[in-house]
Design a protein around this motif. Structure first.
Motif, mmCIF file in Angstrom:
data_model
loop_
_atom_site.group_PDB
_atom_site.id
_atom_site.type_symbol
_atom_site.label_atom_id
_atom_site.label_comp_id
_atom_site.label_asym_id
_atom_site.label_seq_id
_atom_site.Cartn_x
_atom_site.Cartn_y
_atom_site.Cartn_z
ATOM 1 N N PHE A 47 0.801 -1.220 0.000
ATOM 2 C CA PHE A 47 0.000 0.000 0.000
ATOM 3 C C PHE A 47 0.838 1.277 0.000
ATOM 4 O O PHE A 47 0.298 2.377 0.011
ATOM 5 C CB PHE A 47 -0.927 0.014 1.215
ATOM 6 C CG PHE A 47 -1.890 -1.127 1.238
ATOM 7 C CD1 PHE A 47 -2.969 -1.165 0.377
ATOM 8 C CD2 PHE A 47 -1.707 -2.188 2.106
ATOM 9 C CE1 PHE A 47 -3.858 -2.213 0.383
ATOM 10 C CE2 PHE A 47 -2.589 -3.252 2.131
ATOM 11 C CZ PHE A 47 -3.669 -3.269 1.262
ATOM 12 N N ASN A 48 2.163 1.112 0.039
ATOM 13 C CA ASN A 48 3.075 2.248 0.124
ATOM 14 C C ASN A 48 2.778 3.094 1.373
ATOM 15 O O ASN A 48 2.735 4.317 1.323
ATOM 16 C CB ASN A 48 3.023 3.103 -1.144
ATOM 17 C CG ASN A 48 4.215 4.023 -1.254
ATOM 18 O OD1 ASN A 48 5.304 3.727 -0.773
ATOM 19 N ND2 ASN A 48 4.018 5.157 -1.891
ATOM 20 N N TRP A 49 2.536 2.387 2.486
ATOM 21 C CA TRP A 49 2.245 3.017 3.769
ATOM 22 C C TRP A 49 3.363 2.730 4.755
ATOM 23 O O TRP A 49 4.102 1.767 4.620
ATOM 24 C CB TRP A 49 0.982 2.435 4.390
ATOM 25 C CG TRP A 49 -0.308 2.775 3.741
ATOM 26 C CD1 TRP A 49 -0.538 3.625 2.696
ATOM 27 C CD2 TRP A 49 -1.583 2.229 4.088
ATOM 28 N NE1 TRP A 49 -1.864 3.640 2.388
ATOM 29 C CE2 TRP A 49 -2.540 2.796 3.230
ATOM 30 C CE3 TRP A 49 -2.008 1.318 5.049
ATOM 31 C CZ2 TRP A 49 -3.885 2.489 3.308
ATOM 32 C CZ3 TRP A 49 -3.353 1.014 5.124
ATOM 33 C CH2 TRP A 49 -4.273 1.602 4.260
ATOM 34 N N ILE A 50 3.418 3.540 5.786
ATOM 35 C CA ILE A 50 4.243 3.251 6.956
ATOM 36 C C ILE A 50 3.295 3.217 8.150
ATOM 37 O O ILE A 50 2.627 4.213 8.448
ATOM 38 C CB ILE A 50 5.342 4.304 7.173
ATOM 39 C CG1 ILE A 50 6.262 4.387 5.963
ATOM 40 C CG2 ILE A 50 6.138 3.982 8.443
ATOM 41 C CD1 ILE A 50 7.266 5.522 6.021
ATOM 42 N N LEU A 51 3.220 2.073 8.795
ATOM 43 C CA LEU A 51 2.382 1.912 9.981
ATOM 44 C C LEU A 51 3.206 2.294 11.202
ATOM 45 O O LEU A 51 4.305 1.781 11.396
ATOM 46 C CB LEU A 51 1.908 0.470 10.107
ATOM 47 C CG LEU A 51 1.125 0.121 11.371
ATOM 48 C CD1 LEU A 51 -0.197 0.868 11.404
ATOM 49 C CD2 LEU A 51 0.906 -1.377 11.448
ATOM 50 N N VAL A 52 2.668 3.208 12.014
ATOM 51 C CA VAL A 52 3.374 3.670 13.213
ATOM 52 C C VAL A 52 2.467 3.467 14.421
ATOM 53 O O VAL A 52 1.296 3.837 14.394
ATOM 54 C CB VAL A 52 3.760 5.162 13.103
ATOM 55 C CG1 VAL A 52 4.478 5.627 14.364
ATOM 56 C CG2 VAL A 52 4.605 5.422 11.878
ATOM 57 N N ILE A 53 3.022 2.872 15.473
ATOM 58 C CA ILE A 53 2.314 2.714 16.735
ATOM 59 C C ILE A 53 3.034 3.562 17.776
ATOM 60 O O ILE A 53 4.242 3.438 17.965
ATOM 61 C CB ILE A 53 2.271 1.242 17.171
ATOM 62 C CG1 ILE A 53 1.502 0.421 16.131
ATOM 63 C CG2 ILE A 53 1.656 1.107 18.558
ATOM 64 C CD1 ILE A 53 1.547 -1.066 16.353
ATOM 65 N N LYS A 54 2.277 4.415 18.441
ATOM 66 C CA LYS A 54 2.813 5.348 19.453
ATOM 67 C C LYS A 54 2.490 4.794 20.835
ATOM 68 O O LYS A 54 1.341 4.520 21.148
ATOM 69 C CB LYS A 54 2.159 6.712 19.257
ATOM 70 C CG LYS A 54 2.469 7.733 20.308
ATOM 71 C CD LYS A 54 1.670 9.001 20.018
ATOM 72 C CE LYS A 54 1.698 9.961 21.170
ATOM 73 N NZ LYS A 54 0.891 11.158 20.900
ATOM 74 N N MET A 55 3.530 4.655 21.669
ATOM 75 C CA MET A 55 3.350 4.163 23.038
ATOM 76 C C MET A 55 4.051 5.103 24.023
ATOM 77 O O MET A 55 5.246 5.385 23.855
ATOM 78 C CB MET A 55 3.970 2.767 23.197
ATOM 79 C CG MET A 55 3.233 1.663 22.479
ATOM 80 S SD MET A 55 1.629 1.297 23.193
ATOM 81 C CE MET A 55 2.067 0.830 24.844
#
Length: 69
Positions: A47-55
């Motif tokens: 998908f040409n995405w960057i998945l980011v999870i913030k903790m």
């Protein structure tokens, strides 16, 4: 209207964003309103995405603190 992470007014987040965009996956940290956060990320090529999870770092360390408390 969308905003790029590298254009954030928070310079700490903008710097982390530059590093995130430059690599496939990993972890970066940044500060916001006196709190420290970890950003875990990976590229999703399809998908040409960057998945980011913030903790929040204090939530990550809370189980450890309860063991030593």
């Amino acid at each position: 209207m969308s905003t790029s992470i590298v254009d954030e007014s928070n310079s700490s987040l903008a710097e982390a964003g530059k590093k995130i965009i430059a690599s496939e996956s990993g972890m970066q940290t940044y500060s916001e309103n006196g709190k420290e956060y970890n950003l875990y990320y990976m590229t999703i090529d399809k998908f040409n995405w960057i998945l980011v999870i913030k903790m929040p770092q204090n939530e990550l360390m809370q189980p450890v603190a309860s063991l030593t408390g």
